[in-house]
Design an enzyme around this catalytic site. Sequence first.
Site, PDB file in Angstrom:
ATOM      1  N   HIS A 143       0.837  -1.206   0.000  1.00  0.00           N
ATOM      2  CA  HIS A 143       0.000   0.000   0.000  1.00  0.00           C
ATOM      3  C   HIS A 143       0.875   1.261   0.000  1.00  0.00           C
ATOM      4  O   HIS A 143       0.581   2.228  -0.707  1.00  0.00           O
ATOM      5  CB  HIS A 143      -0.864   0.054   1.269  1.00  0.00           C
ATOM      6  CG  HIS A 143      -1.867  -1.061   1.416  1.00  0.00           C
ATOM      7  ND1 HIS A 143      -1.781  -2.008   2.405  1.00  0.00           N
ATOM      8  CD2 HIS A 143      -2.987  -1.357   0.710  1.00  0.00           C
ATOM      9  CE1 HIS A 143      -2.805  -2.837   2.314  1.00  0.00           C
ATOM     10  NE2 HIS A 143      -3.548  -2.480   1.290  1.00  0.00           N
TER      11      HIS A 143
ATOM     12  N   LYS B 114      -0.925  -6.247  -7.978  1.00  0.00           N
ATOM     13  CA  LYS B 114      -1.201  -7.440  -7.171  1.00  0.00           C
ATOM     14  C   LYS B 114      -2.619  -7.951  -7.459  1.00  0.00           C
ATOM     15  O   LYS B 114      -2.860  -9.151  -7.546  1.00  0.00           O
ATOM     16  CB  LYS B 114      -1.030  -7.075  -5.698  1.00  0.00           C
ATOM     17  CG  LYS B 114      -1.792  -7.894  -4.685  1.00  0.00           C
ATOM     18  CD  LYS B 114      -1.116  -9.189  -4.423  1.00  0.00           C
ATOM     19  CE  LYS B 114      -1.655  -9.987  -3.270  1.00  0.00           C
ATOM     20  NZ  LYS B 114      -3.071  -9.948  -3.034  1.00  0.00           N
TER      21      LYS B 114
HETATM   22  P1  AMP Z   1      -6.586  -3.558  -0.428  1.00  0.00           P
HETATM   23  O1  AMP Z   1      -6.391  -2.791   0.825  1.00  0.00           O
HETATM   24  O2  AMP Z   1      -6.201  -4.988  -0.342  1.00  0.00           O
HETATM   25  O3  AMP Z   1      -7.935  -3.328  -1.059  1.00  0.00           O
HETATM   26  O4  AMP Z   1      -5.548  -2.929  -1.461  1.00  0.00           O
HETATM   27  C1  AMP Z   1      -5.547  -1.546  -1.737  1.00  0.00           C
HETATM   28  C2  AMP Z   1      -4.644  -1.292  -2.914  1.00  0.00           C
HETATM   29  O5  AMP Z   1      -3.328  -1.726  -2.623  1.00  0.00           O
HETATM   30  C3  AMP Z   1      -5.100  -2.060  -4.176  1.00  0.00           C
HETATM   31  O6  AMP Z   1      -4.919  -1.224  -5.308  1.00  0.00           O
HETATM   32  C4  AMP Z   1      -4.158  -3.226  -4.189  1.00  0.00           C
HETATM   33  O7  AMP Z   1      -3.932  -3.761  -5.471  1.00  0.00           O
HETATM   34  C5  AMP Z   1      -2.887  -2.601  -3.641  1.00  0.00           C
HETATM   35  N1  AMP Z   1      -1.985  -3.621  -3.111  1.00  0.00           N
HETATM   36  C6  AMP Z   1      -2.298  -4.604  -2.219  1.00  0.00           C
HETATM   37  N2  AMP Z   1      -1.222  -5.390  -2.006  1.00  0.00           N
HETATM   38  C7  AMP Z   1      -0.218  -4.911  -2.787  1.00  0.00           C
HETATM   39  C8  AMP Z   1       1.132  -5.301  -3.014  1.00  0.00           C
HETATM   40  N3  AMP Z   1       1.674  -6.362  -2.411  1.00  0.00           N
HETATM   41  N4  AMP Z   1       1.872  -4.571  -3.885  1.00  0.00           N
HETATM   42  C9  AMP Z   1       1.324  -3.496  -4.526  1.00  0.00           C
HETATM   43  N5  AMP Z   1       0.056  -3.080  -4.344  1.00  0.00           N
HETATM   44  C10 AMP Z   1      -0.709  -3.774  -3.493  1.00  0.00           C
END
Ligand code: AMP
Length: 284
Positions: free
Chosen positions: A37, A151
């Site tokens: 994030h 991801k």
């Molecule tokens: P989430 O909180 O899981 O909904 O993720 C929020 C954002 O962070 C989304 O755009 C995800 O794709 C991104 N994200 C989650 N994990 C990763 C990671 N390991 N590397 C890069 N971006 C990520």
Amino acid sequence: MKVVDSIASLRALIGEWKRQGSSVGFVPTMGNLHDGHLKLVKRAKAHNDKVIISIFVNPMQFGANEDLDAYPRTIEDDKAKLIGEGADAVFLPSVQDMYPAGLDVQTFVEVPGISDVLCGASRPGHFRGVATVVNKLFNMVQPDDAFFGEKDFQQLQVIRTMVRDLSMAVTVHGVPTEREASGLAMSSRNGYLSTEEKAKASLIYQAMQKMKLAIEQGDTNFADIENSAISELEKEGFKNDYIKVVNAQTFMPAAADDKQLVIVVALFMGTTRLIDNLQITREV
Ligand code: AMP
């Protein structure tokens, strides 16, 4: 860092930024922030004058038997991390703010086709929930740029398609996946894993790299490549949801002459569902 917990105060803040002529970069998240994030936040900081992150565990994108209640909520830690990155504001809407009339009667956005395969097939309604909440957040934040992780590769493609199809005035940026030293893609759901399960989970990246190598060496027997990865990972205790080589735009099964492919993986380790992907660019 400003902490904004209502739509009215968000609109006031964004209005002030726009009057100053500042560009606005936006990072939507569900919180429990990790370095993946924070990489999105860093990208936004480098690209925009002002950066705002939303933290909202979106009930509309969870299925009935999924982990909505168990999903980790670590708001104080998250705020400290965002201050550390120099974020300008964090938006923390309530479920009531987001869905005032309730989920059953909520207007929705659905991106056809790609929402129905892979994660969309395994999690019916998931991408409708994602597209709807991101549309709502874009309407609230009015960002110039929005940053999403590769991801969640299928999610990124759903968002890009929605923005194009609905002529939204926001530029979507995809950011490469941040991994642990072991290769495991960082995810809030990794916190559900025991130490032993987490060590095993790094095998996913190794399996994808092996698949990528075979394809780069000219193997186009995608079904065989998928099946051998599935049986290797099942032997290690994973339960297969899908392991597929697909066209990176359409998410349809790969064809021998596709130039942009992506290996997409969804597996269960115990009750934890893990997803990952690896892109392949071919000269064909
Ligand atoms: P989430 O909180 O899981 O909904 O993720 C929020 C954002 O962070 C989304 O755009 C995800 O794709 C991104 N994200 C989650 N994990 C990763 C990671 N390991 N590397 C890069 N971006 C990520």
